[in-house]
Design a protein around this motif. Structure first.
Motif, short mmCIF file in Angstrom:
data_model
loop_
_atom_site.label_atom_id
_atom_site.label_comp_id
_atom_site.label_asym_id
_atom_site.label_seq_id
_atom_site.Cartn_x
_atom_site.Cartn_y
_atom_site.Cartn_z
N GLU A 32 0.83 -1.21 0.00
CA GLU A 32 0.00 0.00 0.00
C GLU A 32 0.86 1.25 0.00
O GLU A 32 0.58 2.21 -0.73
N GLU A 55 -11.28 -10.56 -3.14
CA GLU A 55 -11.93 -9.49 -2.38
C GLU A 55 -10.89 -8.49 -1.85
O GLU A 55 -11.08 -7.27 -1.92
N LYS A 56 -9.80 -9.01 -1.29
CA LYS A 56 -8.75 -8.13 -0.78
C LYS A 56 -8.12 -7.32 -1.91
O LYS A 56 -7.88 -6.10 -1.77
N ARG A 59 -10.50 -4.48 -2.97
CA ARG A 59 -10.48 -3.32 -2.07
C ARG A 59 -9.25 -2.46 -2.33
O ARG A 59 -9.31 -1.22 -2.32
N GLU A 62 -9.70 -0.58 -5.65
CA GLU A 62 -10.65 0.53 -5.54
C GLU A 62 -9.99 1.75 -4.90
O GLU A 62 -10.18 2.88 -5.34
N LYS A 63 -9.19 1.50 -3.86
CA LYS A 63 -8.54 2.60 -3.15
C LYS A 63 -7.57 3.37 -4.03
O LYS A 63 -7.47 4.60 -3.96
#
Length: 349
Positions: A32, A55-56, A59, A62-63
């Motif tokens: 990140e 799913e992880k 996310r 999207e961020k």
């Protein structure tokens, strides 16, 4: 006599930078911060992400507005629009993930440590040569302006003959942290200790002549603390400690006959240092500014520059230097009786 001013940092990318299309493998904590540095501070382009679960990865995508979410690593590596991959999976996945990426024709930047041991590191080096693809360990400190100024001071002999290096890196972790998990190659050596050993190899200009290590076990079957004494050519001693049991100052001291250099904690991260003459007390200060994780940009830009130059290794952190660090850590682990699960029988990848 102490120099009157510190040298200026040299660019890690001294020429035109191609815009690489990056894939992120392992969208965790460090990925990140790496992705944020790329998105906010470079012209590099993050185009795909893959993680343990879709799913992880979704996310994460999207961020950071990443257009492609992949079901798994294989799907990401199959994308023609990915030029390079940043691998930030758990330590025991670095080798197989890096090998698969190279075989897929991708350039690779692999979080430190490059692999669990020197044998795996040499296999990655060989595969990169076969595939004619760039491969580098993401030892981000080597690409920061602070480390380049330090490098120049050492190269110019400003500290005089070196005799003592003292450094520590200890952090407090809760018992549920992955670093206590033997199934994820837990313990401090690969996480925290790699900074210490790499720093010693850098300051000592190569592998130590002798290595003496002592350790302490932690609950769960991993090493919890390691203390190391290295002796180097020309009389340098490195005194190093890493621990999972508590936070330590994380400072480092390089002491020479002419001057001493004191790096604030954490010594490997962007931050401040002081260079003080042994006679007269003249002092010079280096002070970093800004959010230090933004400096992850420099290793990414260096990768892009190297790829643009047609290089398969970094002139700043060549694989030979990484392999030296891994070889030293192998010996420390041998003395401490640390064997990772994947080393108990040969891995087939």
């Amino acid at each position: 006599m102490l120099t009157t001013s510190l040298p200026r940092p040299r660019p890690v990318a001294p020429g035109p930078l191609p815009t690489l299309r990056w894939g992120i493998i392992g969208p965790g904590w460090i990925a990140e911060r790496f992705t944020e540095a790329l998105c906010r501070h470079t012209q590099q382009n993050v185009v795909a992400v893959a993680g343990r679960t879709k799913e992880k990865a979704a996310r994460f995508a999207e961020k950071w507005a990443i257009p492609k979410v992949c079901d798994d690593i294989a799907a990401l590596l199959a994308l023609k629009e990915v030029d390079a991959v940043y691998i930030a999976t758990p330590h025991n996945h670095h080798f197989p993930d890096g090998l698969h990426a190279l075989r897929a024709g991708k350039h690779v930047l692999i979080e430190k440590p490059l692999a669990l041991n020197a044998q795996e590191g040499r296999a990655l080096q060989a595969e990169a040569q076969v595939q004619k693809r760039f491969c580098m360990e993401a030892m981000w400190c080597d690409f920061t302006p602070k480390y380049d100024v330090l490098t120049q001071l050492l190269e110019q002999g400003e500290l005089g003959e070196l005799h003592t290096l003292i450094a520590d890196h200890g952090e407090f972790f809760t018992p549920d942290h992955r670093i206590f998990n033997p199934d994820l190659a837990g313990g401090p050596m690969l996480d925290l200790g790699s900074y210490l050993v790499a720093f010693s190899v850098k300051v000592g200009n190569g592998a130590p002549d002798t290595i003496c290590a002592r350790g302490q076990a932690a609950p769960g079957g991993v090493n919890g603390q390691a203390s190391m004494l290295f002796t180097h050519a020309k009389g340098l001693h490195s005194v190093l400690n890493t621990t999972l049991f508590s936070s330590t100052p994380g400072t480092a001291v390089i002491a020479g006959r002419k001057a001493r250099l004191v790096l604030d904690g954490h010594f490997y991260a962007p931050g401040n240092f002081t260079l003080t003459a042994n006679q007269g007390g003249n002092t010079l200060h280096w002070q970093d500014e800004g959010h230090h994780y933004a400096q992850l940009r420099y290793e990414a830009e260096h990768v892009a520059w190297c790829v643009g130059q047609g290089l398969t290794e970094s002139p700043i952190r060549p694989l030979a230097t990484t392999l030296t660090t891994l070889t030293v850590m192998d010996e420390v682990r041998r003395q401490l009786g640390i064997v990772f699960n994947e080393e108990r029988e040969p891995r087939i990848v």
